[in-house]
Scaffold this motif. Structure first.
Motif: not given
Ligand code: ACO
Length: 191
Positions: A53, A115, A125-126, A154
């Motif tokens: 982040q 959250v 991820q994804r 984020s």
């Molecule tokens: N770019 C854009 N959207 C994303 C991405 C990415 N790189 N990764 C996940 N997503 C979103 C999209 O909507 C995606 O759907 P799509 O692939 O059809 O576009 C969806 O999440 C996928 O769902 P999951 O596979 O269940 O999500 P995932 O296991 O990736 O977990 C998370 C989501 C936690 C946000 C993860 O991507 C992550 O750890 N990101 C980096 C850290 C982060 O940003 N954490 C949130 C901080 S804010 C807070 O905590 C309040």
């Protein structure tokens, strides 16, 4: 995320719920030495989440968890790493007293579940793990995502909420928290 110790020995469930006590089930309660490993896992996850982040310092660490009344849901994949298991990610939630603005700009005081941090390891991820973890928390708390507040979400997390829970219409706030349409219908004013 791999560690030089057996993840399955520390975390017996696929999703473990950790709090101030830093205990992950009966086994770790009986084995204080495992608590050091639990702290190592939380610290490592917190650092990785902050990096992902682009935060200057982690918002999650073992010592912070011990001093705050938050809950951390930790997801593992028990089959990987030759049966020792890997840590997939975590979700941290907690209740916070917030001063929010409703759609009409009226100040509302509420104490929703928020959250606070959420992270799935980069290479996983994804793949649906975030959804599995988030759904587990919702069931455990018996809550709808619309009723929660999100601390500085984020872009990836906003996309996640839009895709899985159709949360797209946020109500503008003057702080870092994001809430969505419907929040104020159930979180009535206590101000
Ligand atoms: N770019 C854009 N959207 C994303 C991405 C990415 N790189 N990764 C996940 N997503 C979103 C999209 O909507 C995606 O759907 P799509 O692939 O059809 O576009 C969806 O999440 C996928 O769902 P999951 O596979 O269940 O999500 P995932 O296991 O990736 O977990 C998370 C989501 C936690 C946000 C993860 O991507 C992550 O750890 N990101 C980096 C850290 C982060 O940003 N954490 C949130 C901080 S804010 C807070 O905590 C309040």
């Amino acid at each position: 995320m791999e560690f030089p110790f057996d993840i399955n020995q520390i975390f017996s469930e696929r999703v473990s719920i950790l709090d101030q006590t830093l205990v992950a089930g009966r086994r770790s309660a009986e084995r204080p030495d495992l608590q050091g490993h639990i702290a190592t896992v939380i610290d490592e996850l917190g650092r990785a989440s902050a990096k992902a982040q682009q935060l200057t310092a982690p918002i999650t660490s073992a010592s912070k968890l011990q001093s705050q009344r938050h809950q951390l849901y930790l997801l593992k994949d028990g089959e990987s790493s030759g049966g020792r298991g890997v840590v997939v990610g975590f979700l941290k939630v907690g209740y916070k007293k917030l001063f929010l603005l409703d759609r009409g700009g009226v100040h509302i005081e509420a104490e929703p579940l928020c959250v606070l941090d959420f992270y799935i390891t980069e290479n996983l991820q994804r793949h649906g793990y975030g959804l599995e973890l988030f759904d587990f928390m919702l069931q455990h708390k018996n809550l709808e995502p619309m009723l929660m507040a999100y601390d500085r979400p984020s872009p990836k997390f906003l996309s996640f909420l839009a895709k899985h829970y159709s949360l797209t219409q946020s109500v503008p706030q003057v702080n870092n928290f994001v809430v969505f349409e419907g929040f104020f219908f159930f979180n009535r004013s206590v101000a």
